[in-house]
Each structure stands twice: as structure tokens, then as C-alpha cells.
Design a protein around this motif. Structure first.
Motif, mmCIF file in Angstrom:
data_model
loop_
_atom_site.group_PDB
_atom_site.id
_atom_site.type_symbol
_atom_site.label_atom_id
_atom_site.label_comp_id
_atom_site.label_asym_id
_atom_site.label_seq_id
_atom_site.Cartn_x
_atom_site.Cartn_y
_atom_site.Cartn_z
ATOM 1 N N THR A 269 38.055 73.974 51.121
ATOM 2 C CA THR A 269 36.739 74.613 51.094
ATOM 3 C C THR A 269 35.899 74.194 52.299
ATOM 4 N N VAL A 270 36.160 73.008 52.820
ATOM 5 C CA VAL A 270 35.437 72.538 54.004
ATOM 6 C C VAL A 270 35.710 73.454 55.198
ATOM 7 N N ASP A 271 36.864 74.123 55.186
ATOM 8 C CA ASP A 271 37.206 75.036 56.289
ATOM 9 C C ASP A 271 36.268 76.236 56.368
ATOM 10 N N LEU A 272 35.465 76.452 55.316
ATOM 11 C CA LEU A 272 34.467 77.516 55.388
ATOM 12 C C LEU A 272 33.464 77.254 56.506
ATOM 13 N N ALA A 273 33.387 75.996 56.946
ATOM 14 C CA ALA A 273 32.511 75.672 58.072
ATOM 15 C C ALA A 273 32.956 76.392 59.340
ATOM 16 N N ASP A 274 34.255 76.683 59.442
ATOM 17 C CA ASP A 274 34.748 77.431 60.602
ATOM 18 C C ASP A 274 34.114 78.815 60.672
ATOM 19 N N LEU A 275 33.897 79.426 59.511
ATOM 20 C CA LEU A 275 33.270 80.744 59.484
ATOM 21 C C LEU A 275 31.833 80.660 60.009
ATOM 22 N N ILE A 276 31.147 79.588 59.630
ATOM 23 C CA ILE A 276 29.778 79.399 60.122
ATOM 24 C C ILE A 276 29.785 79.175 61.630
ATOM 25 N N GLY A 277 30.733 78.354 62.099
ATOM 26 C CA GLY A 277 30.830 78.098 63.520
ATOM 27 C C GLY A 277 31.119 79.354 64.317
ATOM 28 N N LEU A 278 32.040 80.182 63.827
ATOM 29 C CA LEU A 278 32.352 81.433 64.508
ATOM 30 C C LEU A 278 31.169 82.390 64.495
ATOM 31 N N TYR A 279 30.427 82.379 63.404
ATOM 32 C CA TYR A 279 29.235 83.230 63.337
ATOM 33 C C TYR A 279 28.204 82.792 64.384
ATOM 34 N N VAL A 280 28.040 81.478 64.555
ATOM 35 C CA VAL A 280 27.117 80.977 65.578
ATOM 36 C C VAL A 280 27.583 81.388 66.961
ATOM 37 N N VAL A 281 28.900 81.330 67.197
ATOM 38 C CA VAL A 281 29.437 81.750 68.490
ATOM 39 C C VAL A 281 29.146 83.228 68.737
ATOM 40 N N LEU A 282 29.375 84.052 67.719
ATOM 41 C CA LEU A 282 29.160 85.497 67.863
ATOM 42 C C LEU A 282 27.709 85.824 68.179
ATOM 43 N N ASN B 285 50.532 68.052 44.550
ATOM 44 C CA ASN B 285 50.293 66.971 43.605
ATOM 45 C C ASN B 285 48.838 66.913 43.171
ATOM 46 N N ASP B 286 47.955 67.425 43.967
ATOM 47 C CA ASP B 286 46.526 67.417 43.640
ATOM 48 C C ASP B 286 45.933 68.731 44.138
ATOM 49 N N ILE B 287 46.176 69.792 43.387
ATOM 50 C CA ILE B 287 45.750 71.127 43.812
ATOM 51 C C ILE B 287 44.241 71.206 43.909
ATOM 52 N N VAL B 288 43.549 70.617 42.930
ATOM 53 C CA VAL B 288 42.093 70.680 42.920
ATOM 54 C C VAL B 288 41.521 69.964 44.142
ATOM 55 N N GLY B 289 42.048 68.787 44.431
ATOM 56 C CA GLY B 289 41.572 68.043 45.589
ATOM 57 C C GLY B 289 41.837 68.777 46.893
ATOM 58 N N GLU B 290 43.033 69.364 47.011
ATOM 59 C CA GLU B 290 43.364 70.113 48.220
ATOM 60 C C GLU B 290 42.495 71.369 48.349
ATOM 61 N N PHE B 291 42.188 71.981 47.194
ATOM 62 C CA PHE B 291 41.317 73.157 47.215
ATOM 63 C C PHE B 291 39.926 72.791 47.706
ATOM 64 N N LEU B 292 39.420 71.664 47.226
ATOM 65 C CA LEU B 292 38.088 71.234 47.649
ATOM 66 C C LEU B 292 38.079 70.886 49.138
ATOM 67 N N LYS B 293 39.156 70.264 49.616
ATOM 68 C CA LYS B 293 39.230 69.955 51.041
ATOM 69 C C LYS B 293 39.353 71.222 51.878
#
Length: 227
Positions: free
Chosen positions: A76-89, A66-74
Motif C-alpha cells: 500500500t505504501v507504493d501508492l506514494a508512487d502515484l502521488i509522485g507521478l502526479y506531482v511530476v505531471l 507467509n504474511d499476506i496482510v503485512g505484505e499488502f500493507l507494505k
């Protein structure tokens, strides 16, 4: 009977993580506390994501589609997981395979503890059997493969000796991994796919990403003489 079902669900979730940790050789590296450290960074990352979502997307309860743009933006916050995993590595010493497995398993275990234990304790102990709990358990096993694949992709992306022509592919796989959940939810919603078919679709997608990741990693590892 309800406790038996709950025990089966717990075993279905956590035994694959334990077996992966034990038979991957991580126990020989004394990686337990590094896995705990990865779990701590996972919790901090999720807290930051929750604060961002609460700040910029308050009271947004629209359904997927119903709100593809809003869900896409939300998503996008999951990109923080990539940063977190990089810090772990970066905080784990050792060879590539031990770093990747330690970060991936630690991250995955923290995720299933925080998102599955209470869910199963409240639901799987109910008076009636429901297949959705088995599906959630199987989905957690798929997530284990995805976390290890994502961690491997981050490790590959950070390598300066990765072939130039492979860098865009690794980047594309990382971006796809971040938005995979949203993409699959949209596909499942619009194609009206049942839960079991949806689970198979998630497994197939993860298998494809994992296969590409393993191929790239194997080529780099062979070139460096890691094998």
C-alpha cells in the motif's frame, strides 16, 4: 568475457529507454531536464517510502505468502508512487502525450539507475554467467511500459472531460498497477512458476494494462482532436 556480459546487460536495459526518448519526439520538446526533474521526485518519493516502511514495518523479513496482510500493507505504501507521478505531471507543460512520456521515461530511468546499475556491476561481472541478470534487464523493459501506462492512467484520472463511465475503470487499473507486483509474486509463489514463465506473466499482465490504457487514451485524444 565478464565485461562483455555486463555491457550486454547495460545495453539491454538502457537502449530501449534511449530509443523511446529519441523516437517519441521528446528530444524536440527539450524534455531532458524535465526527465531529470522526474528522476529527482522519484528519489524523494522512494526516500519517503523507505522512512514509512522503516517506521511502521521494522525488521519485517517474512517471505511473500507467509504474511499476506503485512505484505499488502507494505505494498500500500507504493501508492506514494502515484502521488509522485502526479506531482511530476503537474510540473510539466505541454500536450498530454509529451507530459505522459516525459514523466514515465524520467521516472523509469531513475528507477533503473538506482536499482540496476550496482546490481549488475556487482553481479553481471562475476566469473560465471547467470540468466537472472538477463531476466532482470528484460524486467526493466517491462517496467518502462508499466510506468508509461501508469502515468497515462494518472493523466486520464485527473482529466475533467473523461467520461463518467470510464472513471471507475481508470481507478481500478491504477489500484491494480500499485498492487500488481504483490499479486504476481503471490501467484508465482503458490503456482511454483519458474523465472521465465513468471517473466512472461509479468509481460502479459503489463500488456493487458497497457492495452486498456491505450484504448481509453486514444478515445479521449480523438474526442479532443489531439491526434
Amino acid at each position: 568475457m565478464t565485461l562483455y556480459h555486463f555491457g550486454n546487460c547495460i545495453a539491454l536495459i538502457y537502449v530501449p529507454y534511449y530509443l523511446t526518448y529519441k523516437y517519441s519526439g521528446l528530444s524536440e520538446y527539450g524534455a531532458f531536464w524535465k526527465c531529470v526533474q522526474a528522476g529527482g521526485i522519484y528519489m524523494f518519493t522512494q526516500l519517503v517510502k523507505m522512512l514509512v516502511l522503516a517506521t511502521f514495518f521494522p525488521d519485517n523479513i517474512s517471505e511473500i505468502g507467509n504474511d499476506i496482510v503485512g505484505e499488502f500493507l507494505k505494498a500500500t505504501v507504493d501508492l506514494a508512487d502515484l502521488i509522485g507521478l502526479y506531482v511530476v505531471l503537474t510540473g510539466i507543460p505541454g500536450k498530454g502525450h509529451s507530459k505522459v512520456l516525459t514523466a514515465g521515461i524520467g521516472w523509469g530511468i531513475a528507477e533503473v539507475i538506482l536499482t540496476r546499475v550496482l546490481f549488475l556491476w556487482v553481479g553481471a561481472r562475476g566469473a560465471e554467467f547467470d540468466w537472472k541478470y538477463i531476466q532482470k534487464c528484460l524486467e526493466s523493459n517491462i517496467s518502462l511500459v508499466q510506468y508509461i501506462a501508469t502515468t497515462t492512467l494518472i493523466w486520464l484520472w485527473s482529466r475533467h472531460d473523461l467520461k463518467t463511465n470510464l472513471k471507475p475503470l481508470v481507478t481500478a487499473l491504477l489500484i491494480f498497477s500499485s498492487y500488481k507486483t504483490l499479486i504476481l509474486e503471490v501467484v508465482i509463489k503458490y503456482l511454483i512458476i519458474g523465472p521465465w514463465i513468471g517473466l512472461m506473466l509479468k509481460a502479459l499482465t503489463t500488456l493487458i494494462v497497457g492495452s486498456f490504457t491505450l484504448t481509453i487514451y486514444a478515445g479521449l485524444a480523438q474526442a479532443l482532436g489531439i491526434f
